[in-house]
Motif scaffolding. Structure first.
Motif, PDB file in Angstrom:
ATOM      1  N   THR A   1      -4.892  -1.532  -1.192  1.00 30.32           N
ATOM      2  CA  THR A   1      -5.298  -0.362  -1.968  1.00 30.32           C
ATOM      3  C   THR A   1      -4.357  -0.160  -3.143  1.00 30.32           C
ATOM      4  O   THR A   1      -3.139  -0.040  -2.944  1.00 30.32           O
ATOM      5  CB  THR A   1      -5.276   0.903  -1.085  1.00 30.32           C
ATOM      6  OG1 THR A   1      -6.112   0.704   0.055  1.00 30.32           O
ATOM      7  CG2 THR A   1      -5.748   2.119  -1.869  1.00 30.32           C
ATOM      8  N   PRO A   2      -4.876  -0.128  -4.378  1.00 32.35           N
ATOM      9  CA  PRO A   2      -3.998   0.177  -5.518  1.00 32.35           C
ATOM     10  C   PRO A   2      -3.479   1.604  -5.411  1.00 32.35           C
ATOM     11  O   PRO A   2      -4.181   2.506  -4.930  1.00 32.35           O
ATOM     12  CB  PRO A   2      -4.927   0.024  -6.729  1.00 32.35           C
ATOM     13  CG  PRO A   2      -6.125  -0.711  -6.232  1.00 32.35           C
ATOM     14  CD  PRO A   2      -6.264  -0.363  -4.786  1.00 32.35           C
TER      15      PRO A   2
ATOM     16  N   THR B   1       4.168   2.361  -9.153  1.00 33.71           N
ATOM     17  CA  THR B   1       2.789   1.875  -9.172  1.00 33.71           C
ATOM     18  C   THR B   1       2.731   0.476  -8.546  1.00 33.71           C
ATOM     19  O   THR B   1       3.631  -0.345  -8.751  1.00 33.71           O
ATOM     20  CB  THR B   1       2.268   1.824 -10.610  1.00 33.71           C
ATOM     21  OG1 THR B   1       2.238   3.170 -11.126  1.00 33.71           O
ATOM     22  CG2 THR B   1       0.863   1.239 -10.674  1.00 33.71           C
ATOM     23  N   GLY B   2       1.672   0.218  -7.805  1.00 27.81           N
ATOM     24  CA  GLY B   2       1.528  -1.091  -7.172  1.00 27.81           C
ATOM     25  C   GLY B   2       0.373  -1.103  -6.204  1.00 27.81           C
ATOM     26  O   GLY B   2      -0.700  -0.558  -6.481  1.00 27.81           O
ATOM     27  N   TRP B   3       0.591  -1.718  -5.047  1.00 27.66           N
ATOM     28  CA  TRP B   3      -0.445  -1.804  -4.019  1.00 27.66           C
ATOM     29  C   TRP B   3       0.133  -1.408  -2.654  1.00 27.66           C
ATOM     30  O   TRP B   3       1.315  -1.639  -2.371  1.00 27.66           O
ATOM     31  CB  TRP B   3      -0.968  -3.237  -3.889  1.00 27.66           C
ATOM     32  CG  TRP B   3      -1.659  -3.754  -5.094  1.00 27.66           C
ATOM     33  CD1 TRP B   3      -2.979  -3.612  -5.436  1.00 27.66           C
ATOM     34  CD2 TRP B   3      -1.073  -4.544  -6.139  1.00 27.66           C
ATOM     35  NE1 TRP B   3      -3.255  -4.249  -6.598  1.00 27.66           N
ATOM     36  CE2 TRP B   3      -2.106  -4.838  -7.068  1.00 27.66           C
ATOM     37  CE3 TRP B   3       0.221  -5.023  -6.386  1.00 27.66           C
ATOM     38  CZ2 TRP B   3      -1.876  -5.583  -8.206  1.00 27.66           C
ATOM     39  CZ3 TRP B   3       0.457  -5.774  -7.515  1.00 27.66           C
ATOM     40  CH2 TRP B   3      -0.580  -6.051  -8.427  1.00 27.66           C
TER      41      TRP B   3
ATOM     42  N   ALA C   1       3.834  -3.392  -8.830  1.00 29.02           N
ATOM     43  CA  ALA C   1       2.845  -3.908  -9.780  1.00 29.02           C
ATOM     44  C   ALA C   1       3.279  -5.216 -10.436  1.00 29.02           C
ATOM     45  O   ALA C   1       2.429  -6.036 -10.812  1.00 29.02           O
ATOM     46  CB  ALA C   1       2.555  -2.852 -10.839  1.00 29.02           C
TER      47      ALA C   1
ATOM     48  N   GLY D   1      -0.508  -9.763  -6.847  1.00 32.73           N
ATOM     49  CA  GLY D   1      -1.302  -8.847  -6.039  1.00 32.73           C
ATOM     50  C   GLY D   1      -1.864  -9.518  -4.800  1.00 32.73           C
ATOM     51  O   GLY D   1      -2.496 -10.569  -4.900  1.00 32.73           O
TER      52      GLY D   1
END
Length: 345
Positions: A226-227, A244-246, A315, A319
């Motif tokens: 999930t981002p 920010t990332g996953w 981020a 990914g």
């Protein structure tokens, strides 16, 4: 979608054979969770190695193993009169660490453990004179000594065993077989040369099953990705994402042993400093997970769940996708996997 232990089978078995060759008369140890492989798998491996004796931790493990392994089973935990009786076949050998324990095992096959510098359990030198009468009513399989792993005082493990051999000989006790733990093959050779009439049998678990680190690898499958943006809330406690990332949901949680860690003995300033750093980060909810992705060990986004872990992948990293696998650095003796997969190379 599982936490998997991958085994390079040919390499793993080649290592086993090399250890067996270095330690004639070896007694493999299979206790606890079976060193991550499970009891069924290790009993099969011992049978393939054509070894006649297998050591287990408890009588309950012996009861479970008796239908998996047809040879002798040596129970390492010493007998106590107050223990719950467990029905076991005659090929089970019990350990006694006291004169009273020997008296309680009338008619049984018995190994008598002596007290080493481990100071854990064992017959004391002052009790050797009392052993003669007690041994008349059991079938003595030999004596045993469990030695410490580290000898920070510079003492010699072989000399400790020799000291006990001399005491046993002076007490006119039989020295046909001595079971030992945590000696090298070179140290065993020294003992065999000094006591050619005694059969020395090394009890080995970790070195046999886990001695070649490159033969095994844990991996957890990615179940969901999930981002997430910096400041967004997530998880059971609805904490804010720090960047920010996953969020990667990976197979492997507390039921597998992920996030569980045994206390460590710290030696030197460097290891103590690292321990203090880890504790400081944990106090602000920063806990490094055992999972590795894109070449780096990743942080838990929150404490591991029962069967999965949620990890934060920044981020700037590659990914992850559903179906990918994160390599995991896990302790074999505290990990329960969903499956074991054999492969080559």
């Amino acid at each position: 979608m599982a936490l998997t232990l991958y085994v390079d089978t040919d390499r793993w078995r080649a290592h086993q054979r090399s250890v067996v060759a270095d330690f004639p008369g070896l007694v493999p140890v299979c206790k606890g969770n079976g060193y991550g492989f499970g009891h069924d798998r290790l009993s099969e491996e011992v049978s393939l190695l054509e070894l006649d004796t297998l050591a287990v931790g408890t009588t309950y493990e012996a009861e479970a193993m008796k239908d998996r392994f047809s040879g002798d089973l040596l129970v390492l935990t010493p007998y106590r009169r107050s223990e719950e009786p467990v029905p076991l076949p005659d090929r089970v050998i019990r350990t006694a660490s006291s004169v009273d324990g020997v008296y309680g095992l009338v008619g049984s096959r018995v190994v008598v453990e002596v007290m080493s510098t481990m100071r854990r359990h064992g017959v004391q030198p002052s009790d050797l004179g009392k052993l003669h009468a007690a041994l008349d009513d059991v079938r003595l399989e030999g004596f045993a000594i469990h030695l410490p792993l580290d000898r920070t005082d510079g003492s010699d493990a072989v000399e400790e065993v020799i000291g006990w051999m001399d005491r046993l000989r002076a007490a006119r006790l039989p020295l046909d077989t001595m079971f030992v733990s945590h000696l090298t093959s070179e140290q065993l050779l020294r003992l065999r040369q000094q006591f050619p009439q005694t059969r020395f049998r090394a009890r080995i678990g970790t070195r046999l099953w886990l001695g070649d680190h490159g033969a095994t690898e844990y991996r957890g499958t990615v179940l969901d990705v999930t981002p997430i943006a910096k400041g967004e809330r997530f998880g059971y406690r609805q904490q804010k994402a720090q960047a920010t990332g996953w969020l990667a949901v990976v197979a492997g949680g507390t039921s597998h042993g992920v996030g569980l860690e045994a206390p460590k003995a710290l030696h030197g300033m460097t290891s103590r400093a690292k321990g203090m750093a880890r504790a400081s980060l944990a106090s602000v909810n920063r806990n490094l997970s055992p999972f590795v992705w894109d070449g780096k060990q990743r942080w838990f986004a929150e404490p591991p769940h029962m069967q999965v872990s949620i990890l934060f992948v920044p981020a700037e990293s590659k990914g992850p996708k559903v179906g990918d696998e994160f390599r995991a650095i896990l302790r074999h003796t505290t990990t329960m996997v969903d499956r074991v997969v054999d492969h080559r190379g």
